[in-house]
Design a protein around this motif. Structure first.
Motif, short mmCIF file in Angstrom:
data_model
loop_
_atom_site.label_atom_id
_atom_site.label_comp_id
_atom_site.label_asym_id
_atom_site.label_seq_id
_atom_site.Cartn_x
_atom_site.Cartn_y
_atom_site.Cartn_z
N LYS A 1 0.83 -1.21 0.00
CA LYS A 1 0.00 0.00 0.00
C LYS A 1 0.86 1.26 0.00
O LYS A 1 0.57 2.23 -0.70
N GLN A 2 1.93 1.24 0.79
CA GLN A 2 2.80 2.41 0.88
C GLN A 2 3.47 2.70 -0.46
O GLN A 2 3.58 3.86 -0.88
N LEU A 3 3.90 1.63 -1.15
CA LEU A 3 4.54 1.83 -2.45
C LEU A 3 3.53 2.40 -3.46
O LEU A 3 3.88 3.28 -4.26
N GLN A 4 2.30 1.94 -3.43
CA GLN A 4 1.27 2.50 -4.32
C GLN A 4 1.10 4.00 -4.07
O GLN A 4 1.02 4.79 -5.02
N ILE A 5 1.03 4.36 -2.81
CA ILE A 5 0.85 5.78 -2.46
C ILE A 5 2.02 6.61 -2.99
O ILE A 5 1.83 7.68 -3.59
N GLU A 6 3.24 6.12 -2.79
CA GLU A 6 4.43 6.87 -3.23
C GLU A 6 4.49 6.98 -4.74
O GLU A 6 4.85 8.04 -5.28
N VAL A 7 4.14 5.90 -5.46
CA VAL A 7 4.14 5.95 -6.93
C VAL A 7 3.08 6.93 -7.41
O VAL A 7 3.32 7.74 -8.32
N PHE A 8 1.89 6.88 -6.79
CA PHE A 8 0.82 7.80 -7.19
C PHE A 8 1.24 9.25 -6.95
O PHE A 8 1.05 10.12 -7.82
N GLU A 9 1.78 9.54 -5.77
CA GLU A 9 2.17 10.93 -5.45
C GLU A 9 3.25 11.42 -6.40
O GLU A 9 3.25 12.60 -6.81
N TRP A 10 4.16 10.54 -6.79
CA TRP A 10 5.20 10.91 -7.76
C TRP A 10 4.59 11.22 -9.13
O TRP A 10 4.90 12.26 -9.73
N PHE B 1 10.94 3.09 -2.56
CA PHE B 1 10.64 3.85 -3.77
C PHE B 1 11.73 4.89 -4.04
O PHE B 1 12.13 5.10 -5.20
N GLN B 2 12.20 5.55 -3.00
CA GLN B 2 13.25 6.56 -3.19
C GLN B 2 14.51 5.93 -3.74
O GLN B 2 15.26 6.57 -4.49
#
Length: 647
Positions: free
Chosen positions: A3-12, A141-142
């Motif tokens: 879930k966290q990776l999805q959020i980070e990809v979306f925000e990017w 993600f970073q």
């Protein structure tokens, strides 16, 4: 982490769109069960998700994703991986799909030499596949972002240009980058979905707090038991339900909430692909049919006996191969796929030679059986075989090569298989496999399953801490274990044999789900002969439960989709014969269920010959009944139905 990776990809992606409205991307539009709050296509169970930057509609049997996708994959233990993939059928049935195929071929030609990790599908495959991969090494993600920026900065302009060029050639080709209006509409739908389902999730208290989420928790509905049995009366849709369950397990991304035709088509596709296998147990089913046994076969006019895999072992080995190969780097063929390549090449040229370390020592393959490879030495000696299972273990590094006996003949074949594997083909994602066993209680389950009773337990599966591998009685030289991606779904007709009659050791290893007549089905919400169909079924079953039990109820399937004519057929071809079987032709009890409109008492004079027998009177007094035939008499059937319903 998912879930966290999805959020980070979306925000990017969203930040890039906010800076430049021409940078558009897709987000999930439909609220598939279990993925209501997901940003992208994919599920937490599958451990990957994907987005695309273009609208290119394609459709073909088995299609479920986009033509061009950026995929984020969390299935590698070594870290996160991302890749850009292009995938399209090589057998397009219309111009749009033909143009799409031409597009990805053009893109492949342009991108091919620009990246280090590039894999293309074999020309023999049904799908045109091409992928550009990162390495599965990133911990966050970073960590992956710099490499991701480089990849998309090179790939997106190429795809945009190729779409533009192809549309100049084929003006009717539908393909474009998402417009800013389309982007805003997608984002709005996503936010509306989040708002709607977040309220539902909060009310049901099913959503854990993000800071406590460790990437392994999954909704209960998306964690089907490895071993389950559906049991219930006949006609309740047990076999019908197994198809839906099997499709949902084998392809978690498939939308199961669609017309039955689409579900059946997907089921048939998965059967053809080898992910689902269906069998029915019966009195003659044996261990040798199900697991393995020695079977005769004729070769070159001679009858020989060889160990043959049974149904369970066939699908188990296929699931195991997928499970093991999924641990490998993307783009490499599995053992089974590489081995099929070897056999295909041998079929075309069975004189192909395999070189040993010593010059001049070449051997040739003479043939393949289900368990071994027979070969001819350079000296001309025959009668030698190599174990396919040993070759598989060498391929996956589970066994070391020996320099004794026939061990020296494995490396040349292994090198050939590795050569096929390194060429790569389309990405082989982790797959679930399903074995459906219909009427599981009609066979001698203890004898059929044998040692599998232990091996199928969830904590005894391969990959688990308590895993068990053992030698099977016929193929003594190889270890066998059941992989964690093989699911078993059985069905039991409780009117045939009670649940208690199933072997207790096997029952402890299965989760049981009762399937009863469903009176609230929308398919039963109609009237025939002035009666609600669901009420007719409920009335019949309430009387059966009084006289027998609910295990002998009549299923709803016998009433679905009927009209004034076919309901009569259902009564006389299905329902009445079932009642005759249930009550052993005790027509008095059948009359208590159906009424005098369907069952009548025959009044007859004595039928016996004149003979002095003291007990003859009791036989004369015996009541005789018969079923009244309304097959060609709708008016009579209507009256009988009124009598049944006491109207």
């Amino acid at each position: 982490m998912y879930k966290q990776l999805q959020i980070e990809v979306f925000e990017w992606l969203k930040s890039k769109y906010d800076q430049d409205n021409s940078f558009t991307f897709s987000v999930r539009q439909k609220a598939s069960k279990g993925a209501e709050l997901n940003y992208f296509i994919g599920t937490e169970k599958s451990k990957y998700f994907a987005t695309t930057f273009w609208f290119v509609p394609v459709s073909y049997p088995g299609s479920s994703g986009d033509l061009l996708s950026l995929v984020f994959d969390l299935r590698k233990k070594s870290g996160i991986e991302f890749f850009f993939q292009l995938n399209q059928t090589r057998d397009p049935q219309d111009s749009q799909n033909s143009y799409a195929l031409e597009l990805i071929k053009n893109i492949k030609d342009k991108i091919g030499d620009r990246f280090e990790h590039v894999y293309a599908g074999s020309e023999n495959n049904k799908m045109e596949f091409f992928g550009v991969y990162s390495t599965p090494k990133y911990s966050s993600f970073q960590d992956l972002l710099p490499d991701l920026e480089v990849m998309i900065s090179e790939i997106i302009p190429i795809v945009d240009e190729e779409i533009k060029s192809l549309k100049n050639i084929h003006p009717d080709f539908v393909a474009h980058r998402f417009t800013s209006n389309e982007q805003e509409n997608m984002l709005q739908k996503m936010h509306d979905r989040f708002k709607r389902y977040k309220i539902v999730e909060d009310l049901e208290n099913e959503l854990e707090e993000d800071e406590e989420f460790d990437g392994t928790a999954e909704p209960e509905d998306f964690r089907p038991p490895l071993n389950q049995i559906l049991y219930g009366p006949p006609g309740t849709g047990k076999t019908y339900t197994t198809i839906s369950k099997a499709v949902r397990i084998a392809n978690p991304d498939f939308n199961i909430n669609q017309p039955r035709k689409g579900v059946k088509e997907e089921y048939q596709r998965l059967v053809k692909a080898g992910q689902i296998m269906f069998t029915t147990f019966h009195q003659s089913m044996s261990y040798e049919d199900f697991v393995e046994g020695i079977k005769p076969e004729t070769k070159e006019g001679r009858v020989i006996y060889d160990v043959k895999d049974g149904l369970f072992k066939l699908i188990s080995d296929k699931a195991k191969d997928n499970w093991i190969s999924n641990q490998f780097k993307k783009g490499k063929l599995s053992f089974e796929a590489s081995f099929e390549r070897l056999k295909d090449e041998w079929e075309e040229d069975n004189s192909m030679k395999f070189s040993m370390k010593r010059d001049g020592n070449e051997f040739t393959i003479m043939g393949f059986s289900s368990k071994s490879i027979s070969f001819k030495k350079a000296s001309g000696g025959t009668g030698h075989t190599l174990s396919i299972n040993t070759l598989r273990e060498l391929f996956y590094g589970e066994r070391e090569i020996t320099s004794k006996g026939v061990g020296i003949y494995y490396p040349p074949i292994l090198d050939k298989l590795q050569m096929y594997s390194n060429k790569g083909q389309e990405v082989e994602f982790f797959k679930n496999f399903v074995l459906i066993i219909d009427e599981i209680n009609r066979g001698n389950v203890s004898q059929i399953f044998g040692e599998l009773i232990t091996l199928i337990e969830p904590d005894k599966r391969l990959g688990e801490d308590e895993r068990i591998e053992l030698n099977l009685p016929y193929s003594k030289d190889e270890k066998f274990g059941v992989p964690p991606n093989l699911y078993i779904i059985g069905t039991m007709n409780t009117a045939d044999k009670s649940v208690e009659a199933l072997d207790s050791a096997l029952r402890r290893r299965f989760v049981f789900e009762e399937i009863l007549p469903d009176y609230d089905l929308k398919e039963l919400d109609y009237t025939l002969y002035d009666f609600q169909v669901s009420d007719i079924l409920k009335t019949i079953n309430s009387r059966i439960e009084k006289l027998l039990d609910r295990d002998h109820s009549i299923g709803h399937a016998y009433f679905i989709g009927k009209d004034a004519t076919t309901i009569i057929d259902s009564f006389y071809r299905n329902i009445i014969p079932l009642l005759q079987e249930y009550f052993f032709c005790d027509y008095g009890k059948i009359g208590l269920i159906l009424g005098s409109g369907f069952v009548q008492k025959l009044e007859k004079e004595s039928v016996f010959a004149d003979f002095d027998y003291s007990d003859s009177s009791q036989y004369d007094q015996k009541e005789i009944f018969e079923i009244i035939n309304h097959k060609d008499d709708p008016a009579g059937f209507k009256f009988a139905l009124q009598t049944l319903m006491k109207k």
